[in-house]
Design a protein around this motif. Structure first.
Motif, mmCIF file in Angstrom:
data_model
loop_
_atom_site.group_PDB
_atom_site.id
_atom_site.type_symbol
_atom_site.label_atom_id
_atom_site.label_comp_id
_atom_site.label_asym_id
_atom_site.label_seq_id
_atom_site.Cartn_x
_atom_site.Cartn_y
_atom_site.Cartn_z
ATOM 1 N N ASN A 177 52.613 19.645 33.169
ATOM 2 C CA ASN A 177 51.712 19.713 34.315
ATOM 3 C C ASN A 177 51.957 20.988 35.136
ATOM 4 O OD1 ASN A 177 49.970 18.989 36.370
ATOM 5 N ND2 ASN A 177 51.449 17.654 37.366
ATOM 6 N N TYR A 178 53.216 21.235 35.480
ATOM 7 C CA TYR A 178 53.533 22.402 36.308
ATOM 8 C C TYR A 178 53.399 23.718 35.553
ATOM 9 C CZ TYR A 178 54.609 20.096 40.616
ATOM 10 O OH TYR A 178 54.484 19.399 41.780
ATOM 11 N N SER A 179 53.705 23.700 34.251
ATOM 12 C CA SER A 179 53.539 24.932 33.460
ATOM 13 C C SER A 179 52.084 25.370 33.497
ATOM 14 C CB SER A 179 53.933 24.691 32.009
ATOM 15 O OG SER A 179 55.294 24.500 31.939
ATOM 16 N N ASP A 180 51.200 24.390 33.314
ATOM 17 C CA ASP A 180 49.767 24.690 33.328
ATOM 18 C C ASP A 180 49.336 25.160 34.717
ATOM 19 O OD1 ASP A 180 47.112 24.622 32.099
ATOM 20 O OD2 ASP A 180 46.727 23.068 33.588
ATOM 21 N N TYR A 181 49.828 24.450 35.739
ATOM 22 C CA TYR A 181 49.464 24.800 37.115
ATOM 23 C C TYR A 181 49.888 26.233 37.437
ATOM 24 C CZ TYR A 181 49.557 24.854 42.191
ATOM 25 O OH TYR A 181 49.366 25.199 43.498
ATOM 26 N N ILE A 182 51.113 26.584 37.075
ATOM 27 C CA ILE A 182 51.632 27.927 37.374
ATOM 28 C C ILE A 182 50.848 28.992 36.597
ATOM 29 C CG2 ILE A 182 53.670 29.424 37.110
ATOM 30 C CD1 ILE A 182 55.340 26.815 37.754
ATOM 31 N N LYS A 183 50.539 28.669 35.331
ATOM 32 C CA LYS A 183 49.774 29.606 34.505
ATOM 33 C C LYS A 183 48.398 29.858 35.132
ATOM 34 C CE LYS A 183 47.878 30.048 29.903
ATOM 35 N NZ LYS A 183 47.232 29.231 28.894
ATOM 36 N N ARG A 184 47.729 28.770 35.516
ATOM 37 C CA ARG A 184 46.385 28.893 36.119
ATOM 38 C C ARG A 184 46.460 29.621 37.464
ATOM 39 N NH1 ARG A 184 43.418 27.635 32.190
ATOM 40 N NH2 ARG A 184 43.890 25.711 31.095
ATOM 41 N N ALA A 185 47.503 29.320 38.228
ATOM 42 C CA ALA A 185 47.651 29.980 39.534
ATOM 43 C C ALA A 185 47.785 31.490 39.354
ATOM 44 C CB ALA A 185 48.869 29.416 40.257
ATOM 45 N N LYS A 186 48.527 31.902 38.324
ATOM 46 C CA LYS A 186 48.685 33.338 38.059
ATOM 47 C C LYS A 186 47.364 33.952 37.617
ATOM 48 C CE LYS A 186 53.603 33.448 37.174
ATOM 49 N NZ LYS A 186 54.644 33.268 36.179
ATOM 50 N N GLU A 187 46.630 33.211 36.762
ATOM 51 C CA GLU A 187 45.351 33.720 36.251
ATOM 52 C C GLU A 187 44.324 33.908 37.369
ATOM 53 O OE1 GLU A 187 45.470 31.751 31.758
ATOM 54 O OE2 GLU A 187 44.106 30.935 33.276
ATOM 55 N N LYS B 55 44.954 34.288 40.602
ATOM 56 C CA LYS B 55 45.538 34.890 41.814
ATOM 57 C C LYS B 55 44.602 35.943 42.425
ATOM 58 C CE LYS B 55 49.641 37.139 43.531
ATOM 59 N NZ LYS B 55 50.504 38.250 43.265
ATOM 60 N N LYS B 56 44.078 36.840 41.559
ATOM 61 C CA LYS B 56 43.234 37.919 42.071
ATOM 62 C C LYS B 56 41.942 37.391 42.684
ATOM 63 C CE LYS B 56 44.714 42.161 40.063
ATOM 64 N NZ LYS B 56 44.322 43.408 39.408
ATOM 65 N N VAL B 57 41.372 36.372 42.025
ATOM 66 C CA VAL B 57 40.118 35.791 42.531
ATOM 67 C C VAL B 57 40.366 35.191 43.910
ATOM 68 C CG1 VAL B 57 38.360 34.021 42.124
ATOM 69 C CG2 VAL B 57 39.311 35.289 40.197
ATOM 70 N N ARG B 58 41.482 34.462 44.043
ATOM 71 C CA ARG B 58 41.787 33.822 45.320
ATOM 72 C C ARG B 58 42.014 34.863 46.414
ATOM 73 N NH1 ARG B 58 46.482 31.517 44.826
ATOM 74 N NH2 ARG B 58 46.803 31.822 42.611
ATOM 75 N N GLU B 59 42.721 35.932 46.048
ATOM 76 C CA GLU B 59 42.981 36.997 47.021
ATOM 77 C C GLU B 59 41.678 37.659 47.463
ATOM 78 O OE1 GLU B 59 47.497 38.348 45.744
ATOM 79 O OE2 GLU B 59 45.800 39.594 45.176
ATOM 80 N N THR B 60 40.806 37.896 46.485
ATOM 81 C CA THR B 60 39.525 38.531 46.814
ATOM 82 C C THR B 60 38.704 37.645 47.745
ATOM 83 O OG1 THR B 60 39.568 39.518 44.631
ATOM 84 C CG2 THR B 60 37.467 39.593 45.798
ATOM 85 N N LEU B 61 38.684 36.346 47.463
ATOM 86 C CA LEU B 61 37.937 35.407 48.313
ATOM 87 C C LEU B 61 38.481 35.414 49.741
ATOM 88 C CD1 LEU B 61 37.497 32.353 45.911
ATOM 89 C CD2 LEU B 61 35.681 33.793 46.826
ATOM 90 N N LEU B 62 39.810 35.427 49.844
ATOM 91 C CA LEU B 62 40.438 35.434 51.157
ATOM 92 C C LEU B 62 40.102 36.720 51.912
ATOM 93 C CD1 LEU B 62 42.395 33.901 53.030
ATOM 94 C CD2 LEU B 62 44.255 35.171 51.991
ATOM 95 N N GLN B 63 40.159 37.843 51.188
ATOM 96 C CA GLN B 63 39.831 39.123 51.815
ATOM 97 C C GLN B 63 38.386 39.134 52.300
ATOM 98 O OE1 GLN B 63 40.943 41.745 48.688
ATOM 99 N NE2 GLN B 63 43.095 41.770 49.280
ATOM 100 N N ARG B 64 37.516 38.588 51.469
ATOM 101 C CA ARG B 64 36.090 38.528 51.848
ATOM 102 C C ARG B 64 35.901 37.712 53.115
ATOM 103 N NH1 ARG B 64 31.183 39.139 48.028
ATOM 104 N NH2 ARG B 64 31.934 40.817 46.734
ATOM 105 N N ALA B 65 36.612 36.585 53.179
ATOM 106 C CA ALA B 65 36.501 35.726 54.352
ATOM 107 C C ALA B 65 36.975 36.470 55.593
ATOM 108 C CB ALA B 65 37.317 34.460 54.141
#
Lengths: 138, 68
Positions: free
Chosen positions: A73-83, A85-95
């Protein structure tokens, strides 16, 4: 199962760091703190050993299986979080930009050259003061 | 005074700071010290607390979580 055996009251799990990151092992271990006594041992580069001793009358083997599930469960979560990361950062910057464009240093972000229009941008407070002056002295 | 307990925490997985912080938190239950760089720890419980070493292991891990 080869990677799981009993030793005294403890169920001993052997985990390959090639399959699961140390980060995932820690994350899974934290989940079990209230249900079991958890000991991390072994070699972080070759073979991580996790020892679990249930606090209640729970079956140690079942606990071991659940630990492996949590690990996946956590391996998948960490992998997805890394994948993502840039999208989330961009969304936050846009906000942030939407609310107040001055909080972002544009030169580091989207543009290789700072747009001319941004060079002349003054903080909002200054603009408001200037507007006030204009009203006083038409 | 209860018997002394010796436990070892693998220094690849646990930090000295987390252990020291845990020892501070446990000082009312037991006194303890780090014996060497392999993180062998000697605990001297002040009263009979069942599985105090297990609680100690878990507390150190909890402190590690707070560090990150």
């Amino acid at each position: 199962m080869e990677n799981m055996h009993m030793k005294g009251d403890y169920i001993v799990l052997e985990i390959s760091p090639k399959a699961y990151s140390l980060e995932s092992v820690y994350a899974a271990a934290y989940v079990f703190l209230d249900r079991a006594y958890v000991i991390l041992d072994g070699d972080a580069k070759n073979r991580i050993i996790v020892k679990l001793k249930p606090k209640s009358k729970e079956s140690p083997k079942q606990l071991g299986h659940q630990f492996f599930n949590e690990l996946i469960n956590y391996s998948d979560y960490i992998k997805r979080a890394k994948e993502t990361k840039k999208v989330r950062e961009t969304l936050l910057q846009r906000a942030l930009i939407t609310n107040n464009p001055n909080v972002i240093d544009f030169s580091d972000l989207f543009f290789e050259d700072k747009p001319d229009s941004l060079d002349n941008t003054e903080p909002l407070e200054k603009e408001e003061k200037n507007a006030g002056k204009d009203k006083d002295n038409p | 005074m209860q018997e002394k307990i010796k436990i070892t925490l693998n220094n690849q997985f646990y930090t000295r700071k987390a252990i020291q912080d845990t020892l501070k938190q446990f000082k009312e239950l037991c006194s303890g010290r780090i014996l060497n760089n392999r993180f062998e720890i000697e605990l001297s419980p002040k009263e009979n607390i069942p599985n105090i070493e297990g609680e100690f292991y878990n507390y150190v891990l909890g402190m590690m979580k707070n560090e990150n």
